[in-house]
Design an enzyme around this catalytic site. Structure first.
Site, mmCIF file in Angstrom:
data_model
loop_
_atom_site.group_PDB
_atom_site.id
_atom_site.type_symbol
_atom_site.label_atom_id
_atom_site.label_comp_id
_atom_site.label_asym_id
_atom_site.label_seq_id
_atom_site.Cartn_x
_atom_site.Cartn_y
_atom_site.Cartn_z
ATOM 1 N N GLU A 1 -19.966 -3.995 9.997
ATOM 2 C CA GLU A 1 -20.826 -3.086 10.737
ATOM 3 C C GLU A 1 -21.983 -3.799 11.441
ATOM 4 O O GLU A 1 -22.347 -3.444 12.563
ATOM 5 C CB GLU A 1 -21.386 -2.007 9.796
ATOM 6 C CG GLU A 1 -20.345 -1.035 9.272
ATOM 7 C CD GLU A 1 -19.635 -1.531 8.026
ATOM 8 O OE1 GLU A 1 -18.765 -0.811 7.509
ATOM 9 O OE2 GLU A 1 -19.950 -2.659 7.574
ATOM 10 N N LYS B 1 0.844 -1.192 0.000
ATOM 11 C CA LYS B 1 0.000 0.000 0.000
ATOM 12 C C LYS B 1 0.878 1.242 0.000
ATOM 13 O O LYS B 1 1.810 1.360 0.801
ATOM 14 C CB LYS B 1 -0.912 -0.013 1.221
ATOM 15 C CG LYS B 1 -2.080 0.961 1.131
ATOM 16 C CD LYS B 1 -3.117 0.699 2.206
ATOM 17 C CE LYS B 1 -4.347 1.565 2.003
ATOM 18 N NZ LYS B 1 -5.404 1.298 3.004
ATOM 19 N N ARG C 1 -25.839 -0.248 6.992
ATOM 20 C CA ARG C 1 -25.657 -1.693 6.928
ATOM 21 C C ARG C 1 -26.073 -2.383 8.231
ATOM 22 O O ARG C 1 -26.335 -3.578 8.247
ATOM 23 C CB ARG C 1 -24.205 -2.026 6.632
ATOM 24 C CG ARG C 1 -23.743 -1.505 5.302
ATOM 25 C CD ARG C 1 -22.324 -1.892 4.996
ATOM 26 N NE ARG C 1 -22.199 -2.126 3.565
ATOM 27 C CZ ARG C 1 -21.256 -2.873 3.009
ATOM 28 N NH1 ARG C 1 -20.366 -3.473 3.768
ATOM 29 N NH2 ARG C 1 -21.207 -3.023 1.706
#
Length: 631
Positions: free
Chosen positions: A366, A281, A394
């Site tokens: 979530e 990353k 969600r």
């Protein structure tokens, strides 16, 4: 001439010589740094996915073939390779290109994304549609290791085993650097396992064994079991193998040739395949490699130093929450904090450093976060779940079923409520008023500013049921900090009363504002007061659920013009409640409802988006003054 100048539309990548691809990857990184440093955006994830995207595009014929990027914050190289590089100067700006895949922007964006863990489900659906239709396009999903924690992924993988047609899933794993020993061995094994000769031989041997009378099937099963056991000792991906899914990897995610070979081979197999890619990353930019979390989503910055160009003058609502949570946690050891892979963005990180054993990061999950909090509340603790408004959507079922119906003492801190700006429609927090007001036993508070946010948290800790506190992105409002009437369940706050100036008859005007719109309402009120003989009464709605119907009814009876201001969609809004009460009372009052009429809100700065929606102070004043001055 730069190689990037040769990329002007989809599939132009195939004109680039194989020997020049690494150079092209370098040019793309330079381009991303140059542009994202000016506009802001998701940098680290895109820098890490450059070679992966190049390799994938070499294997596809777009837009006929389909690629779905999970979340989509790693799709910048894809946009560049499909002819949109000249639009990057307006990336995430009002009227410019989105920071996420948008099918309305390009046919090459096969599926709109913005939230995580959806790509495999979408890809499987497209693969099944292809099968029903009888076509032969390639279908691929690119998903990050963080998104793999989402429950939808495992639901999709469970169905994936029954899909007999080809669907390529690329797992972009940027959690750690690649181990040369394991990576090299796995790469060799992976090439072998997706090779044509291996798969033809494997099928021939298995079929031949099964044809042997009496013992053939048993022998085939035994060999397969032994092979899989040995494979799992030296190759990662056991969970996929156990589910019956072909797993390949890990592969060096910065080796274009190796990935191209693997992808092409995988596309030829008549079954779903997961290819595990290891990437770094922030690859190629030292600051992003060193601080990938900071450069995941970043504002404009200086490329040479990596430092932000935006000077932070005031604390944000997130900062206020983070500081207050630590204060409350120091006084009450029953308070615990929960985040769904957003410790930095939501402000939980500060509490985590101070109270590591009372902080829980559940990953991108979530739904689990909400029910996990419900379990903690059942166990006698006070869980504080910090979550973005759009991501809380969600967890709606869990909030209703597992928290509210049991009246459990769970505190939900809803960050990024209202208009969020550059991330656009998938991240807008404009629906929370509507979906939260429908939940019974749930207290919902929208503080007007910094001090009221702190007071709301004090109130929530002492409550005996679930409490949601919603607040916007950006600097915390402090100008009305001295106006803080004590919290009473379900009661609004009257900030000032109307008064008459001179001898002109006072046309009674009231403004009911929700949360962050109190700031705008105060500005509008002051301007009306300065330029007319009228001073509107300003009411801070404060409690969205239960809503102060008594105050609403009194306001309807006392005032001729009522303006309701909120950063929420009309349906299910506070303004709808006011309108309903007017109808019930048969009132002649005039209702001005300033809210979001559109079903979705495009990306751009918060100020620019509000201006386009007529929710800025100037736009509201211009509409109100005509009504106020009209006899």
């Amino acid at each position: 001439m730069k190689l990037l100048n040769k990329i002007n539309k989809e599939n132009d990548i195939k004109k680039i010589s194989k020997n020049d691809l690494d150079k092209l990857a370098g040019e793309i990184r330079e381009f991303l740094l140059e542009n994202v440093s000016k506009t802001g955006g998701h940098l680290a994830s895109n820098l890490g996915a450059v070679e992966l995207t190049i390799a994938l595009h070499r294997c596809l014929n777009l837009p006929e073939d389909k690629v779905i990027f999970d979340v989509g914050h790693q799709s910048y190289t894809h946009k560049i390779l499909t002819g949109r590089k000249d639009e990057f100067y307006k990336l995430r700006q009002f009227g410019g290109i989105s920071g996420f895949p948008k099918s309305s922007e390009s046919e090459c964006d096969a599926f709109n994304t913005g939230h995580s863990s959806t790509s495999i489900s979408a890809a499987l659906g497209m693969a099944k549609a292809r099968e029903l239709r009888g076509s032969n396009e390639k279908i691929c999903a690119v998903i990050g290791d963080g998104s793999m924690t989402g429950g939808m992924v495992f639901e999709a993988l469970d169905q994936m085993t029954s899909l007999n047609s080809n669907c390529l899933i690329i797992l972009n794993d940027n959690e750690m650097s690649i181990s040369k020993n394991v990576g090299g061995l796995s790469s060799s094994l992976s090439k072998f396992r997706v090779g044509k000769q291996y798969n033809e031989l494997k099928s021939s041997v298995e079929n031949a064994l099964k044809d042997i009378p009496a013992v053939g099937k048993t022998m085939a099963k035994g060999i397969k079991k032994s092979k899989d056991s040995i494979k799992n000792l030296i190759v990662p991906g056991t969970i996929f193998g156990d589910m019956g899914i072909t797993y390949v990897g890990p592969i060096d995610g910065h080796d274009i040739d190796a990935m191209t070979e693997i992808f092409e081979s995988a596309f030829k197999l008549n079954r779903p395949v997961i290819v595990h890619i290891k990437t770094v990353k922030g690859k190629g930019y030292k600051f992003a490699e060193r601080y990938p979390e900071h450069f995941h989503g970043v504002g404009p910055f200086d490329v040479e130093t990596g430092k932000s160009l935006k000077i932070k003058e005031k604390p944000s609502y997130t900062d206020i929450f983070a500081k207050k949570l630590i204060s409350l946690g120091g006084k009450n050891d029953k308070i615990v904090a929960i985040t769904a892979a957003m410790a930095y963005g939501t402000g939980i990180r500060a509490f985590q450093k101070r109270f590591p054993h009372r902080t829980f990061d559940v990953g991108i999950a979530e739904q689990h976060a909400i029910t996990f909090a419900a379990g903690l509340a059942k166990g006698g603790y006070i869980p504080v779940v910090a979550i973005y408004s759009s991501f809380l959507q969600r967890g709606y079922d869990q909030l209703l079923h597992d928290v509210a119906l049991q009246n459990l003492h769970v505190i939900i801190m809803i960050d990024r409520s209202g208009i969020v700006g550059e991330d656009g429609e998938t991240h807008s927090g404009i629906y929370d008023t509507a979906y939260l007001r429908s939940i019974p036993k749930l207290t919902v508070i929208a503080p007007k500013g910094a001090k009221e946010l702190e007071a709301a948290m004090d109130y929530a800790v002492k409550a005996d049921g679930p409490v949601c506190i919603k607040y916007p992105k950006g600097d915390a409002y402090t100008e009305l900090d001295d106006k803080n009437v004590k919290f009473v369940e379900g009661k609004s706050e009257i900030i000032n009363f109307s008064s008459q100036k001179g001898e002109t008859k006072c046309k009674k005007v009231a403004i009911m504002a929700v949360g962050n719109m109190v700031r705008t309402a105060a500005e509008v009120r002051d301007r009306i007061k300065e330029e007319t003989n009228y001073e509107p009464e300003l009411i801070n709605v404060r409690f969205i659920n239960p809503i102060d119907k008594e105050r609403i009814r009194e306001t309807i009876k006392d005032f001729e013009v009522i303006a309701v201001m909120e950063e929420a969609v009309r349906r299910g809004s506070v303004g709808e409640v006011v309108g309903y009460e007017m109808a019930q009372l048969g009132a002649q009052s005039k209702l001005l409802h300033f809210c979001i009429e559109e079903e979705t809100v495009q990306h751009g700065s918060v100020a620019r988006v509000k201006e386009s929606l007529g929710l800025d102070a100037e736009g509201i004043y211009n509409k109100m003054i005509k009504v106020v001055l009209n006899p």
